[in-house]
Scaffold this active site. Structure first.
Site, PDB file in Angstrom:
ATOM      1  N   LYS A 114      13.285  59.941 -15.095  1.00  0.00           N
ATOM      2  CA  LYS A 114      12.244  60.633 -15.291  1.00  0.00           C
ATOM      3  C   LYS A 114      12.725  62.115 -15.546  1.00  0.00           C
ATOM      4  CE  LYS A 114       7.634  60.612 -15.340  1.00  0.00           C
ATOM      5  NZ  LYS A 114       6.871  59.290 -15.464  1.00  0.00           N
TER       6      LYS A 114
HETATM    7  N1  GLU Z   1       5.540  58.421 -18.851  1.00  0.00           N
HETATM    8  C1  GLU Z   1       4.937  56.959 -18.660  1.00  0.00           C
HETATM    9  C2  GLU Z   1       5.153  56.346 -17.350  1.00  0.00           C
HETATM   10  O1  GLU Z   1       5.052  57.233 -16.519  1.00  0.00           O
HETATM   11  C3  GLU Z   1       5.880  56.274 -19.767  1.00  0.00           C
HETATM   12  C4  GLU Z   1       7.165  55.977 -19.481  1.00  0.00           C
HETATM   13  C5  GLU Z   1       8.108  55.421 -20.732  1.00  0.00           C
HETATM   14  O2  GLU Z   1       7.477  54.776 -21.574  1.00  0.00           O
HETATM   15  O3  GLU Z   1       9.244  55.089 -20.459  1.00  0.00           O
HETATM   16  O4  GLU Z   1       5.105  55.404 -16.976  1.00  0.00           O
END
Ligand code: GLU
Length: 424
Positions: A114
């Site tokens: 993240k």
């Molecule tokens: N931000 C989204 C989540 O928290 C998608 C993450 C992604 O597609 O890599 O799952």
């Protein structure tokens, strides 16, 4: 430390501590050995950058951003990037850990990562956002890559921001790298169905939970906290199944419409006016009133730690589908378990986004693109299979769905560690 800072620290408990508490309860149930528990309980890489951006005024401002890779045993780190004033390393670490479990629960070949930048994109011009994004992409370029770590949209980031990241990294390498980010516009290697994927997953989870509970969706009242991409698509698709959307909110306020609102017209109202407030025929309510509004399905789709031991006893719903990451604290989870409220945890409820990100990445690598029906059908089969696996684990071990989901995810990551072994 000033009094104010002290209060702020007291008000916002550590999100990583909360994620660790959830992980530990699943690790206890699994009887995980101390060594494995220590490895899975920590983040592999935590990268913080402070970087300058030229603002439109001509002044230079320094921003702080992070990219964290929690775990990569099952594949490249995967997870979004958020732009928000409250972004901290602590929060990004928790979000990265949740991504690891989310990818393992859905059995897609990724670890968890993240990132985020502490900024207020609502106060920045498009040109400032582009410069911030291109510089941040450059700063985290030692980590990100098609086979190492693949960002995607999250709070306040979208396809345009992904396009700038892809372009920046491609300019550095001298050739176009499609697979370096997901959630891209379709014209540059994005996939059909990604924009609504997280909301589609939320709808599918609500549908499966309603089936389990014996709750008819026709006429079921739905309340949504947060009217961004996840909240909007979730209720748009639920309305098509016959649900009645009675309340919605955004960062500026909340509204209630007794006879049910029309999701698409609320979205155009928000686009035109900057908020859901003053939607024709609506009554303004507080965010606390929104969360406590009697309904059958509650969808928190905003930020972390919205539902706590303080408000959980007053929340009057049958099913909570966590569109957001981390909206419910462990203490609130216990209250819901005692009260028989079904909570579909974030790592299952909002996994539709990363599942379709995976489809996008596969298509990019193969340079072969799928029809929308292929995307939607494959998503539905992964989401319903994951729900069934978590539900049967919950029944078998007599635990709530969060602990069951964590048990499924944590066990898969622990198995990967056991089979690969510890190097050297
Ligand atoms: N931000 C989204 C989540 O928290 C998608 C993450 C992604 O597609 O890599 O799952």
């Amino acid at each position: 430390m000033t009094q104010q800072a002290n209060n702020a620290t007291l008000e916002k408990p550590s999100v990583f501590a909360m994620a660790s508490q959830q992980f530990n309860s699943a690790a206890d149930r699994l009887g995980l050995d101390d060594g494995i528990r220590a490895v899975l309980g920590s983040c592999k890489r935590e990268f913080t950058v402070n970087f300058p951006v030229k603002m439109d005024s001509g002044a230079t401002q320094v921003f702080t951003g992070h990219r964290v890779q929690h775990n990569v045993f099952r594949g490249p780190a995967k997870g979004g990037l958020r732009y928000h004033p409250d972004v901290t390393l602590d929060e990004v670490k928790a979000l990265a850990m949740w991504m690891t479990w989310k990818c393992a629960i859905t059995n897609i070949p990724y670890g968890g990562g993240k990132g985020g930048v502490t900024c207020n994109p609502k106060l920045m011009s498009r040109a400032e956002l582009e410069r911030l994004t291109r510089r941040f992409a450059t700063e985290i370029s030692p980590l990100i890559g098609t086979v190492s770590d693949i960002p995607a949209p999250d709070v306040n980031t979208d396809g345009q921001i992904m396009a700038w990241i892809m372009d920046t990294i491609s300019m550095h390498s001298g050739y176009t790298q499609h697979g370096i980010v997901t959630g891209k516009p379709i014209s540059i290697g994005g996939t059909l169905g990604r924009t609504e994927a997280t909301g589609r997953g939320v709808m599918l989870m609500a549908r499966e939970a309603a089936k389990e509970r014996g709750l008819p969706l026709e006429g079921a009242r739905v309340v949504v906290q947060g009217y961004g991409n996840v909240g909007y698509w979730g209720v748009y698709l639920l309305e098509q199944l016959g649900c009645k959307i009675i309340a919605a909110s955004d960062s500026r306020g909340a509204i209630y419409v007794e006879q049910g609102l029309e999701p698409e017209s609320l979205l155009s109202h928000k686009t035109d006016n900057g908020s859901v407030l003053d939607y024709p025929g609506s009554q303004t309510i507080t965010d606390a009133e929104l969360l406590e509004m009697p309904c059958e399905i509650l969808i928190p789709a905003a930020l972390e730690q919205q539902i706590t031991e303080e408000n959980a006893p007053r929340i009057d719903t049958q099913i909570i589908v966590e569109g957001a990451n981390g909206p419910t604290t462990p203490e609130a989870d216990d209250i819901f378990q005692d009260r028989g409220v079904i909570v579909i945890p974030d790592i299952l409820a909002n996994a539709g986004g990363v599942v379709v990100s995976y489809f996008e990445w596969v298509q990019d690598i193969q340079h072969l693109f799928w029809d929308k029906s292929d995307v939607d059908n494959r998503l539905e089969s992964i989401i319903t299979r994951s729900f069934d696996e978590v539900l049967s684990t919950a029944k078998e071990h007599d635990v709530n769905l969060r602990t069951a989901a964590l048990m499924v995810g944590v066990e898969r990551v622990a198995n990967a560690l056991n089979i690969r072994g510890v190097y050297p």
